[in-house]
Design a protein around this motif. Structure first.
Motif, PDB file in Angstrom:
ATOM      1  N   VAL A 114      -0.983 -10.542 -19.487  1.00  0.00           N
ATOM      2  CA  VAL A 114      -1.120  -9.228 -18.843  1.00  0.00           C
ATOM      3  C   VAL A 114      -1.907  -9.300 -17.531  1.00  0.00           C
ATOM      4  CG1 VAL A 114      -2.176  -6.949 -19.102  1.00  0.00           C
ATOM      5  CG2 VAL A 114      -0.676  -7.837 -20.873  1.00  0.00           C
ATOM      6  N   PRO A 115      -3.042  -9.977 -17.459  1.00  0.00           N
ATOM      7  CA  PRO A 115      -3.737 -10.050 -16.166  1.00  0.00           C
ATOM      8  C   PRO A 115      -2.902 -10.734 -15.079  1.00  0.00           C
ATOM      9  CG  PRO A 115      -5.218 -10.683 -17.933  1.00  0.00           C
ATOM     10  CD  PRO A 115      -3.843 -10.561 -18.532  1.00  0.00           C
ATOM     11  N   ASN A 116      -2.101 -11.716 -15.457  1.00  0.00           N
ATOM     12  CA  ASN A 116      -1.247 -12.385 -14.475  1.00  0.00           C
ATOM     13  C   ASN A 116      -0.201 -11.430 -13.923  1.00  0.00           C
ATOM     14  OD1 ASN A 116      -2.586 -14.786 -14.741  1.00  0.00           O
ATOM     15  ND2 ASN A 116      -1.211 -15.583 -16.306  1.00  0.00           N
ATOM     16  N   PHE A 117       0.363 -10.590 -14.766  1.00  0.00           N
ATOM     17  CA  PHE A 117       1.358  -9.625 -14.298  1.00  0.00           C
ATOM     18  C   PHE A 117       0.728  -8.600 -13.369  1.00  0.00           C
ATOM     19  CE2 PHE A 117       3.790 -10.696 -18.319  1.00  0.00           C
ATOM     20  CZ  PHE A 117       4.722 -11.461 -17.656  1.00  0.00           C
ATOM     21  N   ARG A 118      -0.487  -8.187 -13.655  1.00  0.00           N
ATOM     22  CA  ARG A 118      -1.164  -7.225 -12.789  1.00  0.00           C
ATOM     23  C   ARG A 118      -1.424  -7.810 -11.409  1.00  0.00           C
ATOM     24  NH1 ARG A 118      -5.487  -4.394 -16.874  1.00  0.00           N
ATOM     25  NH2 ARG A 118      -3.928  -3.267 -18.076  1.00  0.00           N
ATOM     26  N   SER A 119      -1.871  -9.052 -11.355  1.00  0.00           N
ATOM     27  CA  SER A 119      -2.129  -9.661 -10.051  1.00  0.00           C
ATOM     28  C   SER A 119      -0.816  -9.884  -9.293  1.00  0.00           C
ATOM     29  CB  SER A 119      -2.896 -10.974 -10.202  1.00  0.00           C
ATOM     30  OG  SER A 119      -2.085 -11.955 -10.814  1.00  0.00           O
ATOM     31  N   MET A 120       0.261 -10.169 -10.014  1.00  0.00           N
ATOM     32  CA  MET A 120       1.555 -10.337  -9.349  1.00  0.00           C
ATOM     33  C   MET A 120       2.037  -9.004  -8.774  1.00  0.00           C
ATOM     34  SD  MET A 120       3.353 -13.212 -11.852  1.00  0.00           S
ATOM     35  CE  MET A 120       4.771 -12.255 -12.074  1.00  0.00           C
ATOM     36  N   ARG A 121       1.761  -7.895  -9.441  1.00  0.00           N
ATOM     37  CA  ARG A 121       2.131  -6.581  -8.904  1.00  0.00           C
ATOM     38  C   ARG A 121       1.363  -6.303  -7.619  1.00  0.00           C
ATOM     39  NH1 ARG A 121       1.415  -1.739 -12.657  1.00  0.00           N
ATOM     40  NH2 ARG A 121       1.901  -0.738 -10.715  1.00  0.00           N
ATOM     41  N   LYS A 173       2.914  -5.693  -3.887  1.00  0.00           N
ATOM     42  CA  LYS A 173       2.603  -4.527  -3.054  1.00  0.00           C
ATOM     43  C   LYS A 173       2.097  -4.967  -1.682  1.00  0.00           C
ATOM     44  CE  LYS A 173       1.388  -0.983  -6.452  1.00  0.00           C
ATOM     45  NZ  LYS A 173       0.295  -0.116  -6.936  1.00  0.00           N
ATOM     46  N   GLU A 174       1.235  -5.981  -1.674  1.00  0.00           N
ATOM     47  CA  GLU A 174       0.706  -6.465  -0.397  1.00  0.00           C
ATOM     48  C   GLU A 174       1.809  -7.070   0.463  1.00  0.00           C
ATOM     49  OE1 GLU A 174      -2.634  -9.609   1.065  1.00  0.00           O
ATOM     50  OE2 GLU A 174      -3.182  -8.237  -0.556  1.00  0.00           O
ATOM     51  N   SER A 175       2.723  -7.790  -0.168  1.00  0.00           N
ATOM     52  CA  SER A 175       3.844  -8.376   0.567  1.00  0.00           C
ATOM     53  C   SER A 175       4.743  -7.281   1.147  1.00  0.00           C
ATOM     54  CB  SER A 175       4.641  -9.281  -0.365  1.00  0.00           C
ATOM     55  OG  SER A 175       5.745  -9.817   0.293  1.00  0.00           O
ATOM     56  N   LYS A 176       4.995  -6.228   0.369  1.00  0.00           N
ATOM     57  CA  LYS A 176       5.797  -5.111   0.857  1.00  0.00           C
ATOM     58  C   LYS A 176       5.089  -4.428   2.026  1.00  0.00           C
ATOM     59  CE  LYS A 176       7.911  -0.694  -0.458  1.00  0.00           C
ATOM     60  NZ  LYS A 176       7.922  -0.237   0.897  1.00  0.00           N
ATOM     61  N   ALA A 177       3.784  -4.229   1.888  1.00  0.00           N
ATOM     62  CA  ALA A 177       3.027  -3.578   2.964  1.00  0.00           C
ATOM     63  C   ALA A 177       3.078  -4.418   4.237  1.00  0.00           C
ATOM     64  CB  ALA A 177       1.579  -3.348   2.538  1.00  0.00           C
ATOM     65  N   ARG A 178       2.921  -5.724   4.111  1.00  0.00           N
ATOM     66  CA  ARG A 178       2.984  -6.594   5.290  1.00  0.00           C
ATOM     67  C   ARG A 178       4.350  -6.515   5.973  1.00  0.00           C
ATOM     68  NH1 ARG A 178      -1.163 -10.507   5.854  1.00  0.00           N
ATOM     69  NH2 ARG A 178      -2.610 -10.435   4.096  1.00  0.00           N
ATOM     70  N   GLY A 179       5.416  -6.529   5.175  1.00  0.00           N
ATOM     71  CA  GLY A 179       6.757  -6.430   5.735  1.00  0.00           C
ATOM     72  C   GLY A 179       6.987  -5.086   6.422  1.00  0.00           C
ATOM     73  N   ILE A 190      -1.840  -0.220  12.900  1.00  0.00           N
ATOM     74  CA  ILE A 190      -1.055   0.401  11.836  1.00  0.00           C
ATOM     75  C   ILE A 190      -1.599  -0.204  10.549  1.00  0.00           C
ATOM     76  CG2 ILE A 190       1.245   0.840  10.922  1.00  0.00           C
ATOM     77  CD1 ILE A 190       2.334  -0.105  13.654  1.00  0.00           C
ATOM     78  N   PHE A 191      -1.928   0.632   9.564  1.00  0.00           N
ATOM     79  CA  PHE A 191      -2.610   0.085   8.401  1.00  0.00           C
ATOM     80  C   PHE A 191      -2.168   0.703   7.086  1.00  0.00           C
ATOM     81  CE2 PHE A 191      -5.069   3.625   9.951  1.00  0.00           C
ATOM     82  CZ  PHE A 191      -5.414   4.318   8.807  1.00  0.00           C
ATOM     83  N   SER A 192      -2.412  -0.060   6.040  1.00  0.00           N
ATOM     84  CA  SER A 192      -2.232   0.372   4.658  1.00  0.00           C
ATOM     85  C   SER A 192      -3.623   0.538   4.057  1.00  0.00           C
ATOM     86  CB  SER A 192      -1.461  -0.713   3.899  1.00  0.00           C
ATOM     87  OG  SER A 192      -1.569  -0.530   2.506  1.00  0.00           O
ATOM     88  N   VAL A 193      -3.750   1.411   3.065  1.00  0.00           N
ATOM     89  CA  VAL A 193      -5.074   1.610   2.467  1.00  0.00           C
ATOM     90  C   VAL A 193      -5.523   0.401   1.669  1.00  0.00           C
ATOM     91  CG1 VAL A 193      -4.953   4.107   2.434  1.00  0.00           C
ATOM     92  CG2 VAL A 193      -4.149   2.837   0.465  1.00  0.00           C
ATOM     93  N   GLY A 194      -4.618  -0.460   1.266  1.00  0.00           N
ATOM     94  CA  GLY A 194      -4.990  -1.702   0.613  1.00  0.00           C
ATOM     95  C   GLY A 194      -5.256  -1.572  -0.873  1.00  0.00           C
ATOM     96  N   ARG A 195      -5.737  -2.651  -1.450  1.00  0.00           N
ATOM     97  CA  ARG A 195      -5.891  -2.747  -2.901  1.00  0.00           C
ATOM     98  C   ARG A 195      -6.825  -1.713  -3.500  1.00  0.00           C
ATOM     99  NH1 ARG A 195      -5.139  -8.683  -5.114  1.00  0.00           N
ATOM    100  NH2 ARG A 195      -3.616  -9.421  -3.620  1.00  0.00           N
ATOM    101  N   ASP A 196      -7.818  -1.274  -2.745  1.00  0.00           N
ATOM    102  CA  ASP A 196      -8.750  -0.291  -3.302  1.00  0.00           C
ATOM    103  C   ASP A 196      -8.167   1.116  -3.316  1.00  0.00           C
ATOM    104  OD1 ASP A 196      -8.836   0.360  -0.652  1.00  0.00           O
ATOM    105  OD2 ASP A 196     -10.995   0.268  -0.465  1.00  0.00           O
ATOM    106  N   GLU A 197      -6.993   1.286  -2.719  1.00  0.00           N
ATOM    107  CA  GLU A 197      -6.279   2.563  -2.680  1.00  0.00           C
ATOM    108  C   GLU A 197      -7.142   3.679  -2.100  1.00  0.00           C
ATOM    109  OE1 GLU A 197      -4.823   3.167  -6.628  1.00  0.00           O
ATOM    110  OE2 GLU A 197      -3.417   1.523  -6.470  1.00  0.00           O
ATOM    111  N   GLY A 198      -7.919   3.351  -1.135  1.00  0.00           N
ATOM    112  CA  GLY A 198      -8.762   4.340  -0.480  1.00  0.00           C
ATOM    113  C   GLY A 198      -9.498   3.691   0.667  1.00  0.00           C
ATOM    114  N   ALA A 199     -10.519   4.327   1.131  1.00  0.00           N
ATOM    115  CA  ALA A 199     -11.351   3.798   2.214  1.00  0.00           C
ATOM    116  C   ALA A 199     -10.496   3.425   3.419  1.00  0.00           C
ATOM    117  CB  ALA A 199     -12.180   2.601   1.740  1.00  0.00           C
ATOM    118  N   ASP A 200      -9.784   4.421   3.950  1.00  0.00           N
ATOM    119  CA  ASP A 200      -8.925   4.190   5.100  1.00  0.00           C
ATOM    120  C   ASP A 200      -9.688   3.583   6.267  1.00  0.00           C
ATOM    121  OD1 ASP A 200      -6.924   5.327   3.706  1.00  0.00           O
ATOM    122  OD2 ASP A 200      -6.829   7.172   4.870  1.00  0.00           O
ATOM    123  N   ILE A 201      -8.953   2.921   7.117  1.00  0.00           N
ATOM    124  CA  ILE A 201      -9.509   2.458   8.374  1.00  0.00           C
ATOM    125  C   ILE A 201      -9.744   3.687   9.236  1.00  0.00           C
ATOM    126  CG2 ILE A 201      -9.029   1.121  10.456  1.00  0.00           C
ATOM    127  CD1 ILE A 201      -7.379  -0.755   8.739  1.00  0.00           C
TER     128      ILE A 201
END
Length: 166
Positions: free
Chosen positions: A32-39, A43-49, A128-139
């Motif tokens: 389960v922890p491995n699947f969470r980190s893969m998700r 998401k980060e790969s999608k955001a970068r693209g 241009i930015f994404s909120v990132g893994r913390d899902e908050g604290a915008d730039i």
């Protein structure tokens, strides 16, 4: 001599079932922890693209119009990219940020316009930015201080985990 035939019921014993359940529980606890980190990595790969595509659209807009994309109120806006004529439009939709729980669009800030109609000064840049893994604290605008405006710098250091492109 009387022989008693012992009748064996087919099936598993309680101990066998408990062992199987314990093994399955251990495997789930490991995986389960491995699947969470893969998700998160997906998401980060999608955001970068998405950010690279948006960056390309902003560069095309700047080259065509000589200014940053801005709304009528002269605030930075990626939605202006959708108002371009279809033959010049390089993007058909502003994608939602995969990290934002409300599925909001990516953020966009600029620095270095002349303040009147969005014309670009020599030291101008955008982010241009994404909120990132913390899902908050915008730039925020204060995060722009000290970030150089180099072309296609992709990093996640602005607010520790935000993904951005300048």
């Amino acid at each position: 001599m009387v022989r008693f035939k012992r009748k064996w019921n087919s099936g598993f014993t309680l101990i066998e079932l408990l062992i199987v359940i314990a093994v399955i529980a251990i495997l789930v606890a490991i995986l389960v922890p491995n699947f969470r980190s893969m998700r998160m990595e997906a998401k980060e790969s999608k955001a970068r693209g998405d950010l690279k595509n948006l960056q390309t659209a902003v560069i095309i807009y700047i080259n065509r119009n000589g200014k940053f994309p801005a709304s009528a109120a002269n605030t930075p806006s990626l939605n202006v990219l959708l108002n371009e004529p279809k033959e010049y439009r390089s993007i058909n939709d502003i994608p939602a940020d995969p990290f934002d729980p409300n599925k909001a669009k990516y953020g966009f800030l600029t620095e270095g316009t002349d303040g009147t109609n969005g014309d670009i000064s020599s030291d101008a840049y955008y982010i241009i930015f994404s909120v990132g893994r913390d899902e908050g604290a915008d730039i925020t605008q204060s995060d722009l201080d000290g970030i150089s405006g180099s072309d296609s710098v992709l990093t996640a250091a602005a607010t520790d985990d935000d993904v951005y492109v300048t």
